[in-house]
Design an enzyme around this catalytic site. Structure first.
Site, PDB file in Angstrom:
ATOM      1  N   ASP A   1      -1.078 -14.829  -2.931  1.00 40.62           N
ATOM      2  CA  ASP A   1      -0.952 -13.382  -2.785  1.00 40.62           C
ATOM      3  C   ASP A   1      -0.236 -12.891  -4.042  1.00 40.62           C
ATOM      4  O   ASP A   1       0.942 -13.171  -4.247  1.00 40.62           O
ATOM      5  CB  ASP A   1      -0.123 -13.072  -1.525  1.00 40.62           C
ATOM      6  CG  ASP A   1       0.189 -11.574  -1.387  1.00 40.62           C
ATOM      7  OD1 ASP A   1      -0.283 -10.779  -2.223  1.00 40.62           O
ATOM      8  OD2 ASP A   1       0.903 -11.217  -0.432  1.00 40.62           O
TER       9      ASP A   1
ATOM     10  N   TRP B   1       6.403 -10.728   3.292  1.00 37.52           N
ATOM     11  CA  TRP B   1       4.938 -10.808   3.162  1.00 37.52           C
ATOM     12  C   TRP B   1       4.437 -12.225   3.377  1.00 37.52           C
ATOM     13  O   TRP B   1       3.392 -12.433   4.005  1.00 37.52           O
ATOM     14  CB  TRP B   1       4.473 -10.223   1.816  1.00 37.52           C
ATOM     15  CG  TRP B   1       4.923  -8.806   1.688  1.00 37.52           C
ATOM     16  CD1 TRP B   1       5.830  -8.311   0.801  1.00 37.52           C
ATOM     17  CD2 TRP B   1       4.543  -7.699   2.525  1.00 37.52           C
ATOM     18  NE1 TRP B   1       6.032  -6.972   1.027  1.00 37.52           N
ATOM     19  CE2 TRP B   1       5.263  -6.563   2.070  1.00 37.52           C
ATOM     20  CE3 TRP B   1       3.675  -7.552   3.606  1.00 37.52           C
ATOM     21  CZ2 TRP B   1       5.133  -5.301   2.659  1.00 37.52           C
ATOM     22  CZ3 TRP B   1       3.542  -6.299   4.204  1.00 37.52           C
ATOM     23  CH2 TRP B   1       4.257  -5.192   3.727  1.00 37.52           C
TER      24      TRP B   1
ATOM     25  N   LYS C   1      -0.277  -1.426  -6.755  1.00 40.24           N
ATOM     26  CA  LYS C   1       0.922  -1.596  -7.588  1.00 40.24           C
ATOM     27  C   LYS C   1       0.549  -1.548  -9.079  1.00 40.24           C
ATOM     28  O   LYS C   1       1.009  -0.682  -9.793  1.00 40.24           O
ATOM     29  CB  LYS C   1       1.649  -2.891  -7.241  1.00 40.24           C
ATOM     30  CG  LYS C   1       2.371  -2.793  -5.891  1.00 40.24           C
ATOM     31  CD  LYS C   1       2.003  -3.905  -5.022  1.00 40.24           C
ATOM     32  CE  LYS C   1       2.513  -3.989  -3.619  1.00 40.24           C
ATOM     33  NZ  LYS C   1       3.230  -2.960  -2.963  1.00 40.24           N
TER      34      LYS C   1
END
Ligand code: PMP
Length: 366
Positions: free
Chosen positions: A168, A101, A192
């Site tokens: 992030d 990511w 999540k």
């Protein structure tokens, strides 16, 4: 019977949230309308956004100097929207590369300016968090991925930044107490810890909005969403509503301190298996272990299918690791009950005894 849901995202949500949400799908608060049918411009939905915003700030301990936005496009759109708003061709942003990511975030930022990767654990297949890197004072901003969903590593301490600090937090957002005001901008996909897929949260200092001096497409301009309270266009109405229900649940649970303690206990219970049974080999170095994604291999890889089958028999889903690491990944987000962790540990215990004898030792790859 409900499964033990270890999915990496979309992932487990609290059962009481699912029940409330399903009632609202038929009839929202006895209004005679479904949450799927109401206008995003009416008072009802405006108050949903306002309450969700204020709960995010309350849980993180942030004041009125922060703006909370509910956007679409996933965290992946933020990889480009963030540099598009803040980085110019001649400027450099500093990134730490801790996995897939971060690497994607770096690739997108390069479309708008220069990127200096000041730390990377790529050579070791991202099995640790790089340390001791220097953040250049000349950088426009510094970016980290706080939890690396695929590799199971997590920043335990956030390094100080002399420049704007962006993160992030997709896979550990609202999972523990954090010094949130250290950050100028935080982004996270909701799927999540906060809600269903389709909503991305962006929390940024209002001051930062004044620093944007580019002409941007409206849908990619933070200022436009801030001025319109996240309602510039039709937002993900149902997704934001489920986020609100989950945020209320989190507050009822006692907020970030309380959930952080539970998450610590769940992670400790699972990691203890690695130390007890050499069959389970953790991917992450011990000090960087994630409290959200527990990634491990079997020291006897030919037993993988049998392990998947044993998990499946016990009602466990979502345990297969990401293809870039292999092995297994137990995602143990906020809504995953300790009971599910106990069931997984029970399977691991029994499996190790059956296939690997009662061997005891350190299973951590250090
Ligand atoms: N960042 C992290 C840390 C992630 O775990 C993910 C998704 N798993 C993303 C970004 C990408 O999120 P999305 O699919 O919402 O674009």
């Amino acid at each position: 019977m409900r499964k033990h849901i270890f999915n990496a995202g979309p992932s487990v949500l609290p059962v009481e949230v699912l029940k409330e949400a399903s009632e609202a799908v038929v009839d929202l608060n006895k209004s005679g309308q479904s949450i799927l049918e109401i206008s995003h411009r009416g008072n009802t939905f405006e108050s949903v956004v306002a309450e969700a915003k204020s709960l995010v700030k309350e849980l993180l301990g942030l004041g009125d100097d922060y703006e909370v936005l509910f956007l679409q496009g996933g965290a992946s759109l933020q990889f480009c929207m963030m540099p598009m708003n803040f980085l110019k061709e001649t400027e450099t942003a500093a990134y730490v590369d801790t996995g897939t990511w971060s690497s994607k975030a770096i690739k997108e930022a390069k479309l708008f300016g220069k990127v200096e990767v000041i730390g990377s654990s790529k050579a070791q297949n991202f099995n640790h968090i790089p340390k001791g890197f220097a953040i250049p004072k000349t950088a426009k901003y510094f970016h980290i991925t706080t939890n690396n969903t695929i590799y199971g590593t997590q920043f335990q301490i956030y390094p100080d930044s002399p420049v704007l600090y962006f993160a992030d937090m997709s896979s550990d957002f609202l999972s523990k107490e954090i010094p949130a005001s250290k950050f100028d901008l935080i982004y996270a996909g909701a799927q999540k810890n906060v809600g269903p897929a389709g909503v991305t949260l962006v929390i940024l200092k209002k001051e930062l909005l004044k620093k944007i001096d580019k002409t941007l497409p409206s849908m990619l301009d933070y200022r436009v969403f801030a001025e319109n309270d996240s309602l510039y266009n039709t937002p993900c109405v149902f997704g934001i509503y489920v986020c609100l229900l989950t945020l209320r649940w989190l507050k009822r649970k006692g907020g970030l301190k309380a959930i952080g303690k539970i998450n610590d206990e769940k992670a400790a219970r699972l990691y203890a298996m690695f130390d007890k049974h050499p069959l389970y080999v953790g991917h992450s170095e011990k000090e960087d272990r994630s409290k959200m994604n527990v990634v491990f291999m079997l020291s006897k890889p030919d037993l993988e299918n049998a392990f998947v089958e044993a998990c499946s028999k016990a009602g466990i889903v979502g345990i297969k690791g990401h293809r870039s690491v292999g092995g297994f990944r137990a995602s143990i987000y906020n809504a995953l009950p300790m009971e599910s962790v106990e069931v997984l540990c029970g399977v691991m215990e029994e499996f190790a005894f059956r296939y690997d004898g009662a061997a005891v030792g350190s299973g951590s790859r250090q």
